[in-house]
Design a protein around this motif. Structure first.
Motif, PDB file in Angstrom:
ATOM      1  N   ASP A  83      44.005  53.070  30.968  1.00 41.94           N
ATOM      2  CA  ASP A  83      45.161  53.137  29.995  1.00 41.94           C
ATOM      3  C   ASP A  83      44.988  51.808  29.012  1.00 41.94           C
ATOM      4  O   ASP A  83      46.111  51.619  28.441  1.00 41.94           O
ATOM      5  CB  ASP A  83      46.438  52.977  30.879  1.00 41.94           C
ATOM      6  N   GLY A  84      44.107  51.076  28.853  1.00 44.26           N
ATOM      7  CA  GLY A  84      44.123  49.916  28.161  1.00 44.26           C
ATOM      8  C   GLY A  84      44.421  48.373  28.749  1.00 44.26           C
ATOM      9  O   GLY A  84      44.421  47.727  28.021  1.00 44.26           O
ATOM     10  N   PHE A  85      44.789  48.400  29.793  1.00 43.66           N
ATOM     11  CA  PHE A  85      44.978  47.097  30.656  1.00 43.66           C
ATOM     12  C   PHE A  85      43.872  46.424  31.169  1.00 43.66           C
ATOM     13  O   PHE A  85      42.741  47.171  31.596  1.00 43.66           O
ATOM     14  CB  PHE A  85      45.977  47.370  31.720  1.00 43.66           C
ATOM     15  N   ALA A  86      43.832  45.134  31.201  1.00 44.92           N
ATOM     16  CA  ALA A  86      42.805  44.311  32.061  1.00 44.92           C
ATOM     17  C   ALA A  86      43.501  44.083  33.094  1.00 44.92           C
ATOM     18  O   ALA A  86      44.521  43.682  33.346  1.00 44.92           O
ATOM     19  CB  ALA A  86      42.596  42.825  31.167  1.00 44.92           C
ATOM     20  N   VAL A  87      42.494  44.346  34.314  1.00 44.17           N
ATOM     21  CA  VAL A  87      43.207  44.156  35.767  1.00 44.17           C
ATOM     22  C   VAL A  87      42.443  43.024  36.406  1.00 44.17           C
ATOM     23  O   VAL A  87      41.109  43.321  36.558  1.00 44.17           O
ATOM     24  CB  VAL A  87      43.143  45.586  36.246  1.00 44.17           C
ATOM     25  N   THR A  88      43.195  42.373  37.248  1.00 44.32           N
ATOM     26  CA  THR A  88      42.516  41.661  38.318  1.00 44.32           C
ATOM     27  C   THR A  88      43.098  41.982  39.520  1.00 44.32           C
ATOM     28  O   THR A  88      44.253  42.144  39.742  1.00 44.32           O
ATOM     29  CB  THR A  88      42.843  39.975  38.103  1.00 44.32           C
ATOM     30  N   ALA A  89      42.448  42.700  40.242  1.00 46.33           N
ATOM     31  CA  ALA A  89      42.917  43.210  41.620  1.00 46.33           C
ATOM     32  C   ALA A  89      42.427  42.540  43.068  1.00 46.33           C
ATOM     33  O   ALA A  89      41.254  41.854  43.057  1.00 46.33           O
ATOM     34  CB  ALA A  89      42.186  44.667  41.715  1.00 46.33           C
ATOM     35  N   MET A  90      43.438  42.445  43.852  1.00 44.18           N
ATOM     36  CA  MET A  90      43.141  41.463  45.163  1.00 44.18           C
ATOM     37  C   MET A  90      43.620  42.113  46.226  1.00 44.18           C
ATOM     38  O   MET A  90      44.676  42.752  46.046  1.00 44.18           O
ATOM     39  CB  MET A  90      43.935  40.204  44.636  1.00 44.18           C
ATOM     40  N   PRO A  91      43.145  42.002  47.518  1.00 47.82           N
ATOM     41  CA  PRO A  91      43.404  42.553  48.538  1.00 47.82           C
ATOM     42  C   PRO A  91      44.291  42.084  49.612  1.00 47.82           C
ATOM     43  O   PRO A  91      44.986  42.598  50.440  1.00 47.82           O
ATOM     44  CB  PRO A  91      42.010  42.572  49.228  1.00 47.82           C
ATOM     45  N   ASP A  92      44.871  40.950  49.267  1.00 45.43           N
ATOM     46  CA  ASP A  92      45.717  40.403  50.082  1.00 45.43           C
ATOM     47  C   ASP A  92      46.694  39.044  49.631  1.00 45.43           C
ATOM     48  O   ASP A  92      46.494  38.846  48.245  1.00 45.43           O
ATOM     49  CB  ASP A  92      45.241  39.552  51.292  1.00 45.43           C
ATOM     50  N   GLY A  93      47.891  38.689  50.071  1.00 41.27           N
ATOM     51  CA  GLY A  93      48.612  37.765  49.220  1.00 41.27           C
ATOM     52  C   GLY A  93      48.401  36.363  48.970  1.00 41.27           C
ATOM     53  O   GLY A  93      48.596  36.081  47.903  1.00 41.27           O
ATOM     54  N   LEU A  94      47.470  35.793  49.757  1.00 41.12           N
ATOM     55  CA  LEU A  94      47.066  34.529  49.485  1.00 41.12           C
ATOM     56  C   LEU A  94      46.100  34.446  48.291  1.00 41.12           C
ATOM     57  O   LEU A  94      45.999  33.817  47.303  1.00 41.12           O
ATOM     58  CB  LEU A  94      46.248  33.860  50.811  1.00 41.12           C
ATOM     59  N   SER A  95      45.045  35.479  48.341  1.00 45.09           N
ATOM     60  CA  SER A  95      44.104  35.489  46.954  1.00 45.09           C
ATOM     61  C   SER A  95      44.971  36.200  45.911  1.00 45.09           C
ATOM     62  O   SER A  95      44.384  35.671  44.811  1.00 45.09           O
ATOM     63  CB  SER A  95      43.018  36.778  47.412  1.00 45.09           C
ATOM     64  N   GLY A  96      45.981  36.721  46.150  1.00 43.22           N
ATOM     65  CA  GLY A  96      46.801  37.122  45.024  1.00 43.22           C
ATOM     66  C   GLY A  96      47.516  36.107  44.014  1.00 43.22           C
ATOM     67  O   GLY A  96      47.685  35.922  43.079  1.00 43.22           O
ATOM     68  N   LEU A  97      47.975  35.011  45.067  1.00 40.80           N
ATOM     69  CA  LEU A  97      48.839  33.804  44.544  1.00 40.80           C
ATOM     70  C   LEU A  97      47.843  33.115  43.964  1.00 40.80           C
ATOM     71  O   LEU A  97      47.807  32.464  42.822  1.00 40.80           O
ATOM     72  CB  LEU A  97      49.364  33.285  45.901  1.00 40.80           C
ATOM     73  N   GLU A  98      46.446  32.735  44.458  1.00 44.48           N
ATOM     74  CA  GLU A  98      45.463  32.091  43.762  1.00 44.48           C
ATOM     75  C   GLU A  98      45.008  32.792  42.585  1.00 44.48           C
ATOM     76  O   GLU A  98      44.799  32.073  41.406  1.00 44.48           O
ATOM     77  CB  GLU A  98      44.226  31.953  44.704  1.00 44.48           C
ATOM     78  N   ALA A  99      44.925  34.147  42.448  1.00 47.15           N
ATOM     79  CA  ALA A  99      44.614  34.785  41.177  1.00 47.15           C
ATOM     80  C   ALA A  99      45.788  34.584  39.979  1.00 47.15           C
ATOM     81  O   ALA A  99      45.524  34.462  38.908  1.00 47.15           O
ATOM     82  CB  ALA A  99      44.302  36.125  41.312  1.00 47.15           C
ATOM     83  N   PHE A 100      46.950  34.609  40.457  1.00 54.04           N
ATOM     84  CA  PHE A 100      48.104  34.485  39.457  1.00 54.04           C
ATOM     85  C   PHE A 100      48.015  32.971  38.902  1.00 54.04           C
ATOM     86  O   PHE A 100      48.228  32.898  37.682  1.00 54.04           O
ATOM     87  CB  PHE A 100      49.521  34.640  40.404  1.00 54.04           C
ATOM     88  N   ARG A 101      47.847  32.097  39.785  1.00 50.42           N
ATOM     89  CA  ARG A 101      47.743  30.759  39.260  1.00 50.42           C
ATOM     90  C   ARG A 101      46.395  30.454  38.357  1.00 50.42           C
ATOM     91  O   ARG A 101      46.743  29.767  37.214  1.00 50.42           O
ATOM     92  CB  ARG A 101      47.683  29.753  40.362  1.00 50.42           C
ATOM     93  N   SER A 102      45.438  31.189  38.668  1.00 51.53           N
ATOM     94  CA  SER A 102      44.180  30.740  37.858  1.00 51.53           C
ATOM     95  C   SER A 102      44.085  31.672  36.542  1.00 51.53           C
ATOM     96  O   SER A 102      43.654  31.298  35.440  1.00 51.53           O
ATOM     97  CB  SER A 102      42.908  30.862  38.691  1.00 51.53           C
ATOM     98  N   ARG A 103      44.514  33.106  36.791  1.00 52.56           N
ATOM     99  CA  ARG A 103      44.481  34.172  35.703  1.00 52.56           C
ATOM    100  C   ARG A 103      45.672  34.058  34.823  1.00 52.56           C
ATOM    101  O   ARG A 103      45.534  34.631  33.693  1.00 52.56           O
ATOM    102  CB  ARG A 103      43.946  35.548  36.287  1.00 52.56           C
ATOM    103  N   GLN A 104      46.661  33.683  35.156  1.00 54.04           N
ATOM    104  CA  GLN A 104      47.872  33.639  34.239  1.00 54.04           C
ATOM    105  C   GLN A 104      48.056  35.214  33.880  1.00 54.04           C
ATOM    106  O   GLN A 104      48.054  35.362  32.476  1.00 54.04           O
ATOM    107  CB  GLN A 104      47.934  32.826  33.119  1.00 54.04           C
ATOM    108  N   PRO A 105      48.547  36.137  34.724  1.00 59.26           N
ATOM    109  CA  PRO A 105      48.525  37.562  34.098  1.00 59.26           C
ATOM    110  C   PRO A 105      49.824  37.803  33.346  1.00 59.26           C
ATOM    111  O   PRO A 105      50.719  36.703  33.441  1.00 59.26           O
ATOM    112  CB  PRO A 105      48.553  38.247  35.412  1.00 59.26           C
ATOM    113  N   ASP A 106      49.840  38.909  32.633  1.00 58.63           N
ATOM    114  CA  ASP A 106      51.029  39.160  31.967  1.00 58.63           C
ATOM    115  C   ASP A 106      52.282  39.696  32.744  1.00 58.63           C
ATOM    116  O   ASP A 106      53.447  39.834  32.564  1.00 58.63           O
ATOM    117  CB  ASP A 106      50.894  40.007  30.722  1.00 58.63           C
ATOM    118  N   ILE A 107      51.824  40.431  33.708  1.00 59.10           N
ATOM    119  CA  ILE A 107      52.609  41.137  34.874  1.00 59.10           C
ATOM    120  C   ILE A 107      51.789  41.660  36.087  1.00 59.10           C
ATOM    121  O   ILE A 107      50.571  41.222  36.323  1.00 59.10           O
ATOM    122  CB  ILE A 107      52.877  42.625  34.088  1.00 59.10           C
ATOM    123  N   ALA A 108      52.773  41.422  37.016  1.00 60.09           N
ATOM    124  CA  ALA A 108      52.067  41.430  38.439  1.00 60.09           C
ATOM    125  C   ALA A 108      52.720  42.852  39.165  1.00 60.09           C
ATOM    126  O   ALA A 108      53.877  42.957  39.316  1.00 60.09           O
ATOM    127  CB  ALA A 108      52.314  40.189  39.291  1.00 60.09           C
TER     128      ALA A 108
END
Length: 232
Positions: free
Chosen positions: A26-51
């Motif tokens: 559908d045209g989105f760039a996606v960072t997929a993570m399997p757990d909350g801790l890696s999700g928080l790290e990805a949020f801080r490093s990747r700075q997504p537009d939506i979670a």
């Protein structure tokens, strides 16, 4: 135009991979993570537009992750819950989520919710709300000690800045555009959440609670059986 970057945190491998593929198609760039801790790290490093956060996650559950994200950012958050009647839905909204989708979900419904939340984020300063209601200075609405700058997208209470998420800001703009007028939950779902169909009114109720906590508990009045209104 840059792709919208989605952070998707889901521990179920099948759901995570299938949803990631659907989002990318559908045209989105996606960072997929399997757990909350890696999700928080990805949020801080990747700075997504939506979670997009599943409620039940290993390491750090989705509600806690949402709360950590909200402590650092106003980025839109959608919770994914396995049960529509689960207390987890309310907990997620209270933690700062903008919306939720029940699993199993239809791909088209998820895409529609994502786009609706992103529109709300981008248009948090919709001019229509600032063109109605009584104003003093240009774009400034005043209700007792509450001041709403509809052009600068700033809110102050007693002169102190009030930090609102885009959804909370849109909700306040709807109320402030018609002070003293009762707005039904269905009308607020339509205007703030872009729901063209019946939605869960708990989304409205929890956001009103969050808004009251920031602008004053008695500022928004509940009109039983009808909805809410901003005291003029």
């Amino acid at each position: 135009m840059a792709e919208t970057h989605v952070l998707f945190v889901e521990d179920d491998d099948v759901i995570r991979e299938a949803t990631q593929l659907a989002l990318e198609r559908d045209g989105f760039a996606v960072t997929a993570m399997p757990d909350g801790l890696s999700g928080l790290e990805a949020f801080r490093s990747r700075q997504p537009d939506i979670a997009l956060l599943d409620v039940m996650l290993p390491g750090m559950d989705g509600v806690s992750l949402c709360r950590r994200i909200r402590d650092e950012s106003t980025v839109p958050v959608i919770m994914l819950s396995a049960r529509a009647d689960s207390i987890d839905v309310v907990l997620g909204l209270e933690a700062g989520a903008d919306d939720y989708v029940t699993k199993p979900f239809d791909g088209a419904v998820l895409m529609a919710r994502i786009r609706a939340v992103l529109r709300r984020f981008e248009n948090a300063g919709g001019a229509d709300a600032g063109d109605r209601g009584g104003r003093g200075e240009r774009g400034l609405l005043a209700f007792g000690d509450l001041a709403v700058d509809t052009e600068g997208m700033e809110v102050r209470r007693g002169g102190t800045p009030v930090a609102l998420t885009p959804t909370e800001m849109r909700l306040l703009l709807e109320f402030s555009s018609a002070p003293g007028t009762v707005l039904s939950r269905d009308k607020l779902l339509e205007r703030v959440w872009d729901y063209g169909w019946g939605g869960d009114t708990r989304v409205v109720d929890v956001h009103v609670q969050r808004l009251r906590a920031k602008i004053g508990q008695d500022r928004i009045e509940t009109v039983r059986g009808f909805g809410y209104k901003l005291k003029a």
